[in-house]
Design an enzyme around this catalytic site. Structure first.
Site, PDB file in Angstrom:
ATOM      1  N   LEU A  50       0.823  -1.212   0.000  1.00 21.66           N
ATOM      2  CA  LEU A  50       0.000   0.000   0.000  1.00 21.66           C
ATOM      3  C   LEU A  50       0.853   1.257   0.000  1.00 21.66           C
ATOM      4  O   LEU A  50       0.405   2.318  -0.436  1.00 21.66           O
ATOM      5  CB  LEU A  50      -0.926   0.014   1.224  1.00 21.66           C
ATOM      6  CG  LEU A  50      -2.025  -1.041   1.263  1.00 21.66           C
ATOM      7  CD1 LEU A  50      -2.759  -0.993   2.594  1.00 21.66           C
ATOM      8  CD2 LEU A  50      -3.005  -0.840   0.118  1.00 21.66           C
ATOM      9  N   GLY A  51       2.067   1.156   0.511  1.00 28.22           N
ATOM     10  CA  GLY A  51       2.935   2.321   0.557  1.00 28.22           C
ATOM     11  C   GLY A  51       4.170   2.013   1.380  1.00 28.22           C
ATOM     12  O   GLY A  51       4.255   0.989   2.064  1.00 28.22           O
ATOM     13  N   ASP A 109       3.963  14.032  13.985  1.00 27.04           N
ATOM     14  CA  ASP A 109       4.202  13.899  12.541  1.00 27.04           C
ATOM     15  C   ASP A 109       2.906  14.026  11.758  1.00 27.04           C
ATOM     16  O   ASP A 109       2.678  13.313  10.774  1.00 27.04           O
ATOM     17  CB  ASP A 109       4.878  12.564  12.234  1.00 27.04           C
ATOM     18  CG  ASP A 109       5.520  12.536  10.846  1.00 27.04           C
ATOM     19  OD1 ASP A 109       5.816  13.619  10.312  1.00 27.04           O
ATOM     20  OD2 ASP A 109       5.725  11.439  10.299  1.00 27.04           O
TER      21      ASP A 109
END
Length: 443
Positions: free
Chosen positions: A18-19, A134
């Site tokens: 997915l990433g 983040d």
């Protein structure tokens, strides 16, 4: 251990990536025991033996385990298989916020409900003593029904009330330093959302998340970074020294939201908005922006074209026409209070959800389309592409409706006098839900 589609980690079978990023690789996987798809986050093979990376993975697992909120992706467990440690998490379908922003500035009516849900997620984390550190558009997912999920607590840290404001925290713990830190541009996105105190390597508290929230909201509304530069060092220099281009904000942005942005992006944390609870309250008290009568040239209509919304074919054209007549009749008698007090007659066509339908025949309990008292939003029940009846809301400046999660079987909607909440009937009970989304409450 090399990961490929078909690799098994315990009861989980990897289906596809997915990433990937400095904090790990994320895969779609199948839980063969419970027969559901999940997201699995693992450390890249080159980093799997680094104590600091393993520590971050464990901190993320512990942070997510402490949180239970509809706007935060849930954790299902921590899986160990051989040398691989992986987080098993809720699979959130939909685009991340960076994809939506890449299409251009978002209309105010679309941006504020998303911002409110981000604020609620961060508020819930802060209440558990956890700061994200983040937050950025790539770490926010927006489902098709409009529900927002904040992801990636890999840099989350438990608040330390004894931390010194000049604590000299090592730069190696900063989100700007990843395994790819020497590659220009790789960490630019993260650097652009760092608070000034975070950029200086100092100890941070929840106000660092407030700053990042302001930077994300600014980017949603303008389609551009609040702080940018040709490389990481210039970006951080701009974070520390430059002010935001306030003139780029949309003209129809409510004054309260402008104040919220200015207070969120104060460089001195002592002058910054103190908490995400304050940000959430400011957003809750802000009426949806936008003027009626903008037609196809309005920002919302343009956003609909930009997001690839195509005309829908309803199951029954007669049903669509019926709702369009009801909506047009309702809108046609609405008058807005302008400076001149001049009335405006509004006409609109309201299609059903994509691949969905309205069913007024056969004793259905959908009820009529209902206009909010402030004349800015329309609420109605409809059946989605999966045949499930639910409650939908459409801002008049938007071109597509937004489904409210948790309203399965909803019918006969009606508005609260302040236009912030919608009442409806489902499962034989009277319920209420915020127009911006959230949990449905039984009255």
């Amino acid at each position: 251990m090399s990961l490929t589609p078909g690799t098994r980690l315990g009861v989980y079978e990897l289906l596809g990536p997915l990433g990937a990023g400095g904090m790990g690789e994320v895969w779609r996987a199948r839980d063969t025991r419970l027969q559901r798809d999940v997201a699995i986050k693992v450390l890249p093979e080159a980093l799997a033996t680094e104590p600091e990376r393993l520590g971050r993975l464990m901190r993320e697992a512990q942070a997510l385990a402490a949180l239970n909120h509809p706007n935060i992706a849930a954790i299902y467990g921590l899986e160990e298989s051989g040398s691989v440690r992986a987080l098993v998490m809720e699979l959130v379908e939909g685009d991340d916020l960076s994809v939506l922003i890449a299409r251009g500035a978002m209309p105010v009516g679309e941006a504020l409900p998303i911002a409110q849900q981000i604020a609620e997620a961060l508020e819930a984390a802060h209440e558990q003593g956890i700061i994200h550190r983040d937050l950025k558009p790539a770490n926010v997912k927006v489902r098709r029904d409009g529900t927002v999920k904040v992801l990636d607590f890999g840099l989350a840290k438990v608040m330390d009330p004894l931390a010194s404001a000049s604590g000299g925290r090592e730069l190696g713990l900063s989100p700007t330093l990843t395994a790819q830190a020497t590659r220009a541009g790789v960490i630019l996105g993260t650097a652009a959302y760092m608070s000034p105190e975070q950029a200086r390597g100092r100890a941070v508290d929840r106000r660092a998340d407030v700053w990042a929230f302001g930077a994300v909201l600014y980017e949603m509304l303008t389609g551009r970074l609040a702080f940018e530069g040709d490389d990481v060092s210039l970006t951080l220099a701009n974070v520390l020294k430059q002010d935001v281009d306030w003139g780029s904000l949309p003209a129809d942005l409510p004054p309260a939201v402008r104040r919220l942005l200015r207070r969120s992006l104060e460089k001195d944390p002592r002058r910054r908005l103190a908490s995400m609870a304050d940000a959430r309250l400011d957003l809750e008290d802000t009426e949806p922006a936008g003027t009626v009568g903008a037609g196809a040239s309005s920002p919302g209509a343009a956003a609909g074209v930009r997001r690839g919304v195509s005309p829908r074919v309803a199951v029954g054209l007669g049903a669509v026409a019926a709702l369009a007549v009801v909506a047009a009749a309702a809108l046609g008698v609405v008058y807005y209070r302008t400076v001149s007090k001049a009335p405006q007659v509004i006409r609109a066509f309201v299609p059903p959800p994509e691949k969905g339908s309205f069913r007024f025949v056969g004793g259905g309990n959908l009820g009529p389309a209902t206009l909010s008292p402030d004349g800015r939003m329309l609420a109605f029940s409809a059946q989605g592409a999966d045949g499930v009846q639910a409650l939908y809301v459409r801002a008049l400046e938007a071109s597509a409706p937004r489904m409210l999660a948790g309203t399965t079987g909803a019918g006969m909607p009606f508005w609260s006098p302040d236009s912030h909440n919608i009442g409806f009937y489902a499962d034989g009970q009277l319920k209420r839900i915020a127009a911006a989304g959230g949990p449905a409450l039984t009255l």
